[in-house]
Design a protein around this motif. Structure first.
Motif, PDB file in Angstrom:
ATOM      1  N   GLN A  54       0.824  -1.198   0.000  1.00  0.00           N
ATOM      2  CA  GLN A  54       0.000   0.000   0.000  1.00  0.00           C
ATOM      3  C   GLN A  54       0.861   1.253   0.000  1.00  0.00           C
ATOM      4  OE1 GLN A  54      -2.717  -0.441   3.359  1.00  0.00           O
ATOM      5  NE2 GLN A  54      -4.165  -1.569   2.100  1.00  0.00           N
ATOM      6  N   VAL A  55       1.924   1.232  -0.775  1.00  0.00           N
ATOM      7  CA  VAL A  55       2.840   2.358  -0.824  1.00  0.00           C
ATOM      8  C   VAL A  55       3.380   2.492  -2.237  1.00  0.00           C
ATOM      9  CG1 VAL A  55       4.769   0.874  -0.108  1.00  0.00           C
ATOM     10  CG2 VAL A  55       4.928   3.354   0.200  1.00  0.00           C
ATOM     11  N   GLU A  56       3.599   3.728  -2.639  1.00  0.00           N
ATOM     12  CA  GLU A  56       4.164   4.034  -3.950  1.00  0.00           C
ATOM     13  C   GLU A  56       5.186   5.148  -3.800  1.00  0.00           C
ATOM     14  OE1 GLU A  56       3.650   2.348  -6.620  1.00  0.00           O
ATOM     15  OE2 GLU A  56       1.994   1.112  -5.862  1.00  0.00           O
ATOM     16  N   PRO A  57       6.164   5.220  -4.699  1.00  0.00           N
ATOM     17  CA  PRO A  57       7.140   6.314  -4.651  1.00  0.00           C
ATOM     18  C   PRO A  57       6.437   7.669  -4.726  1.00  0.00           C
ATOM     19  CG  PRO A  57       7.886   4.591  -6.134  1.00  0.00           C
ATOM     20  CD  PRO A  57       6.481   4.235  -5.752  1.00  0.00           C
ATOM     21  N   GLY A  58       6.926   8.612  -3.938  1.00  0.00           N
ATOM     22  CA  GLY A  58       6.321   9.942  -3.896  1.00  0.00           C
ATOM     23  C   GLY A  58       5.309  10.115  -2.786  1.00  0.00           C
ATOM     24  N   MET A  59       4.876   9.037  -2.158  1.00  0.00           N
ATOM     25  CA  MET A  59       3.907   9.116  -1.068  1.00  0.00           C
ATOM     26  C   MET A  59       4.570   9.717   0.162  1.00  0.00           C
ATOM     27  SD  MET A  59       1.843   6.004   0.813  1.00  0.00           S
ATOM     28  CE  MET A  59       1.057   5.508  -0.720  1.00  0.00           C
ATOM     29  N   SER A  60       3.837  10.568   0.873  1.00  0.00           N
ATOM     30  CA  SER A  60       4.332  11.152   2.115  1.00  0.00           C
ATOM     31  C   SER A  60       3.917  10.282   3.296  1.00  0.00           C
ATOM     32  CB  SER A  60       3.774  12.568   2.304  1.00  0.00           C
ATOM     33  OG  SER A  60       4.271  13.439   1.294  1.00  0.00           O
ATOM     34  N   VAL A  61       4.859  10.020   4.172  1.00  0.00           N
ATOM     35  CA  VAL A  61       4.617   9.201   5.357  1.00  0.00           C
ATOM     36  C   VAL A  61       4.762  10.088   6.581  1.00  0.00           C
ATOM     37  CG1 VAL A  61       5.409   7.239   6.718  1.00  0.00           C
ATOM     38  CG2 VAL A  61       5.458   7.130   4.224  1.00  0.00           C
ATOM     39  N   ALA A  62       3.738  10.110   7.439  1.00  0.00           N
ATOM     40  CA  ALA A  62       3.757  10.917   8.658  1.00  0.00           C
ATOM     41  C   ALA A  62       3.798   9.981   9.858  1.00  0.00           C
ATOM     42  CB  ALA A  62       2.539  11.828   8.713  1.00  0.00           C
ATOM     43  N   ALA A  63       4.985   9.768  10.385  1.00  0.00           N
ATOM     44  CA  ALA A  63       5.140   8.816  11.495  1.00  0.00           C
ATOM     45  C   ALA A  63       4.586   9.364  12.799  1.00  0.00           C
ATOM     46  CB  ALA A  63       6.614   8.463  11.667  1.00  0.00           C
ATOM     47  N   ALA A  64       4.467  10.704  12.915  1.00  0.00           N
ATOM     48  CA  ALA A  64       3.974  11.288  14.156  1.00  0.00           C
ATOM     49  C   ALA A  64       2.487  10.994  14.360  1.00  0.00           C
ATOM     50  CB  ALA A  64       4.215  12.796  14.157  1.00  0.00           C
ATOM     51  N   LEU A  65       1.766  10.761  13.283  1.00  0.00           N
ATOM     52  CA  LEU A  65       0.351  10.423  13.364  1.00  0.00           C
ATOM     53  C   LEU A  65       0.211   8.921  13.524  1.00  0.00           C
ATOM     54  CD1 LEU A  65      -0.893  12.771  10.499  1.00  0.00           C
ATOM     55  CD2 LEU A  65      -0.754  13.268  12.944  1.00  0.00           C
ATOM     56  N   GLN A  66      -0.985   8.401  13.286  1.00  0.00           N
ATOM     57  CA  GLN A  66      -1.185   6.958  13.361  1.00  0.00           C
ATOM     58  C   GLN A  66      -0.319   6.278  12.297  1.00  0.00           C
ATOM     59  OE1 GLN A  66      -5.245   5.770  13.014  1.00  0.00           O
ATOM     60  NE2 GLN A  66      -4.828   3.587  13.208  1.00  0.00           N
ATOM     61  N   PRO A  67       0.468   5.276  12.682  1.00  0.00           N
ATOM     62  CA  PRO A  67       1.367   4.629  11.718  1.00  0.00           C
ATOM     63  C   PRO A  67       0.624   4.124  10.484  1.00  0.00           C
ATOM     64  CG  PRO A  67       1.846   3.891  13.941  1.00  0.00           C
ATOM     65  CD  PRO A  67       0.579   4.686  14.027  1.00  0.00           C
ATOM     66  N   GLN A  68       1.191   4.409   9.318  1.00  0.00           N
ATOM     67  CA  GLN A  68       0.591   3.963   8.066  1.00  0.00           C
ATOM     68  C   GLN A  68       1.122   2.579   7.700  1.00  0.00           C
ATOM     69  OE1 GLN A  68       1.745   8.147   6.373  1.00  0.00           O
ATOM     70  NE2 GLN A  68       0.346   7.224   4.911  1.00  0.00           N
ATOM     71  N   MET A  69       0.209   1.656   7.408  1.00  0.00           N
ATOM     72  CA  MET A  69       0.629   0.336   6.954  1.00  0.00           C
ATOM     73  C   MET A  69       1.086   0.463   5.507  1.00  0.00           C
ATOM     74  SD  MET A  69      -1.516  -3.233   6.787  1.00  0.00           S
ATOM     75  CE  MET A  69      -2.547  -2.620   5.431  1.00  0.00           C
ATOM     76  N   LEU A  70       2.342   0.145   5.269  1.00  0.00           N
ATOM     77  CA  LEU A  70       2.914   0.279   3.931  1.00  0.00           C
ATOM     78  C   LEU A  70       3.031  -1.072   3.228  1.00  0.00           C
ATOM     79  CD1 LEU A  70       5.748   2.842   4.823  1.00  0.00           C
ATOM     80  CD2 LEU A  70       3.386   3.303   4.077  1.00  0.00           C
ATOM     81  N   LEU A  71       3.539  -2.065   3.944  1.00  0.00           N
ATOM     82  CA  LEU A  71       3.710  -3.404   3.387  1.00  0.00           C
ATOM     83  C   LEU A  71       3.274  -4.435   4.423  1.00  0.00           C
ATOM     84  CD1 LEU A  71       7.300  -2.969   1.884  1.00  0.00           C
ATOM     85  CD2 LEU A  71       5.204  -3.171   0.544  1.00  0.00           C
ATOM     86  N   VAL A  72       2.793  -5.565   3.931  1.00  0.00           N
ATOM     87  CA  VAL A  72       2.454  -6.687   4.807  1.00  0.00           C
ATOM     88  C   VAL A  72       3.249  -7.899   4.337  1.00  0.00           C
ATOM     89  CG1 VAL A  72       0.645  -8.169   5.735  1.00  0.00           C
ATOM     90  CG2 VAL A  72       0.143  -5.776   5.199  1.00  0.00           C
ATOM     91  N   LEU A  73       3.951  -8.523   5.282  1.00  0.00           N
ATOM     92  CA  LEU A  73       4.762  -9.699   4.979  1.00  0.00           C
ATOM     93  C   LEU A  73       4.242 -10.908   5.744  1.00  0.00           C
ATOM     94  CD1 LEU A  73       8.411  -8.278   5.247  1.00  0.00           C
ATOM     95  CD2 LEU A  73       6.876  -8.249   3.273  1.00  0.00           C
ATOM     96  N   ALA A  74       4.443 -12.071   5.170  1.00  0.00           N
ATOM     97  CA  ALA A  74       4.162 -13.333   5.847  1.00  0.00           C
ATOM     98  C   ALA A  74       5.399 -14.203   5.738  1.00  0.00           C
ATOM     99  CB  ALA A  74       2.957 -14.031   5.232  1.00  0.00           C
ATOM    100  N   LYS A  75       5.692 -14.917   6.803  1.00  0.00           N
ATOM    101  CA  LYS A  75       6.872 -15.768   6.817  1.00  0.00           C
ATOM    102  C   LYS A  75       6.772 -16.822   5.731  1.00  0.00           C
ATOM    103  CE  LYS A  75       9.938 -18.228   9.994  1.00  0.00           C
ATOM    104  NZ  LYS A  75      10.157 -18.653  11.382  1.00  0.00           N
ATOM    105  N   SER A  76       7.822 -16.956   4.968  1.00  0.00           N
ATOM    106  CA  SER A  76       7.819 -17.906   3.867  1.00  0.00           C
ATOM    107  C   SER A  76       8.270 -19.278   4.334  1.00  0.00           C
ATOM    108  CB  SER A  76       8.734 -17.425   2.732  1.00  0.00           C
ATOM    109  OG  SER A  76      10.072 -17.293   3.190  1.00  0.00           O
ATOM    110  N   GLY A  77       7.785 -20.307   3.650  1.00  0.00           N
ATOM    111  CA  GLY A  77       8.233 -21.664   3.940  1.00  0.00           C
ATOM    112  C   GLY A  77       7.427 -22.404   4.972  1.00  0.00           C
ATOM    113  N   GLU A  78       6.499 -21.747   5.644  1.00  0.00           N
ATOM    114  CA  GLU A  78       5.680 -22.445   6.623  1.00  0.00           C
ATOM    115  C   GLU A  78       4.298 -21.815   6.712  1.00  0.00           C
ATOM    116  OE1 GLU A  78       7.981 -22.136  10.232  1.00  0.00           O
ATOM    117  OE2 GLU A  78       6.827 -20.388  10.902  1.00  0.00           O
ATOM    118  N   MET A  79       3.328 -22.628   7.097  1.00  0.00           N
ATOM    119  CA  MET A  79       1.940 -22.195   7.205  1.00  0.00           C
ATOM    120  C   MET A  79       1.325 -22.794   8.463  1.00  0.00           C
ATOM    121  SD  MET A  79       1.146 -20.297   4.481  1.00  0.00           S
ATOM    122  CE  MET A  79      -0.647 -20.376   4.310  1.00  0.00           C
TER     123      MET A  79
END
Length: 251
Positions: A154-179
Motif C-alpha cells: 500500500q505504498v508508492e514512490p512519492g507518497m508522504s509518510v507521517a510517522a507522528a500520526l497513526q502509523p501507516q501500513m505500507l507493506l504486509v509480509l508473511a513468513k515464507s516456507g511455513e503455514m
C-alpha cells in the motif's frame, strides 16, 4: 476358519491409523504489517505482491536528505567539541600543577575542573545525539525482518509518510516456507492431543507433515460451528495461500 478371520480382520484395519479427518483453513504462521518509523517522502519501493524476500533485504526507502544533514551537522559539532575538551583538559592539568605549587587558589582549580566537566559533558551529549540522528537516518530504510513473501503493498514512490500520526501500513509480509492449518475441535477430541504431536495436513492434492503448535483453552465460534481452536504448523516449499481449505489427519 482362523485364517479367514485373520484375513477379514486385516482388511478391516486401515493402512494408516488416522482416527479422523478434521476440516481446517490455512493461515499465515507469522504475519507482520510494516510501517516507517520516521516521516518522509517515499523515494523507492523495491518489492511487489507475491515476491519472495530474504531477511535484511531493502523493501523501501524514504528520502533521507534532511536526516543526513543532521548527522553531518552533529559530526561537525563533535570535531569542535573534541578540540574544546582537549583544551579544557590541558588547562585543568596546568592549573592542578600550579595549585600543587600553591601558585593559584582553590577557586581557580574549581573553575578549571568545572570547565573540563562541562566540555566532557557537551561532547558526550553530542555523541549521543549523533547516535540518535544516525538511528533516524537508518530508519529511512525499511528492511525485511525475516525470510518472507510480500502479501500486501500500500505504498508508492512519492507518497508522504507521517510517522507522528497513526502509523501507516505500507507493506504486509508473511513468513515464507511455513503455514498454519487452523481447525476447531470439541473438548473430547482436543483432550486427546498434545502440543508437538505429529499430524498430517492435506491441501491442494498435497500432503505435509506438521506438528500441533497450540491447543486452545477457550471455545470459539467459526463458520462451521464452535469448538476449541487448534493450530498445526507445517513447512511447504510451494507458496500456499491463506484462507484455502485443508484437512488435518489426526492420529
Amino acid at each position: 476358519m482362523k485364517s479367514w478371520i485373520f484375513i477379514a480382520s486385516a482388511l478391516l484395519l486401515p493402512q494408516t491409523l488416522w482416527a479422523a479427518d478434521e476440516p481446517a483453513v490455512l493461515q499465515w504462521s507469522h504475519r507482520v504489517e510494516l510501517s516507517a518509523p520516521v516521516s518522509g517522502v517515499v523515494r523507492a519501493v523495491n518489492v511487489d505482491v507475491g515476491e519472495q524476500v530474504k531477511k535484511g533485504r531493502v523493501l523501501l526507502t524514504l528520502d533521507g536528505a534532511v536526516y543526513q544533514a543532521k548527522v553531518a551537522e552533529t559530526q561537525a559539532a563533535i570535531i569542535r567539541l573534541v578540540a574544546e575538551a582537549a583544551e579544557a583538559k590541558r588547562d585543568l592539568d596546568r592549573v592542578q600543577e600550579l595549585y600543587a605549587r600553591t601558585v593559584v587558589a582553590t577557586a581557580d582549580l574549581d573553575q578549571a575542573k568545572l570547565r573540563n566537566t562541562r566540555a566532557e559533558s557537551m561532547l558526550a551529549e553530542a555523541r549521543a545525539s549523533l547516535r540518535q540522528n544516525q538511528k533516524v537516518l537508518d530508519d529511512t530504510i525499511v528492511r525485511a525482518p525475516f525470510d518472507a513473501v510480500v502479501i500486501m503493498r500500500q505504498v508508492e514512490p512519492g507518497m508522504s509518510v507521517a510517522a507522528a500520526l497513526q502509523p501507516q501500513m505500507l507493506l504486509v509480509l508473511a513468513k515464507s516456507g511455513e503455514m498454519l492449518a487452523q481447525m476447531h475441535l470439541s473438548a473430547a477430541k482436543i483432550e486427546k492431543l498434545k502440543v508437538g504431536q505429529a499430524v498430517t495436513v492435506a491441501t491442494g492434492g498435497q500432503s505435509y507433515t506438521g506438528k500441533i503448535k497450540a491447543l486452545g483453552l477457550e471455545p470459539g465460534k467459526y463458520e462451521g460451528g464452535a469448538g476449541y481452536p487448534v493450530d498445526v504448523l507445517f513447512s511447504s516449499r510451494e507458496q500456499l495461500r491463506a484462507g484455502v481449505a485443508a484437512v488435518v489427519k489426526l492420529p
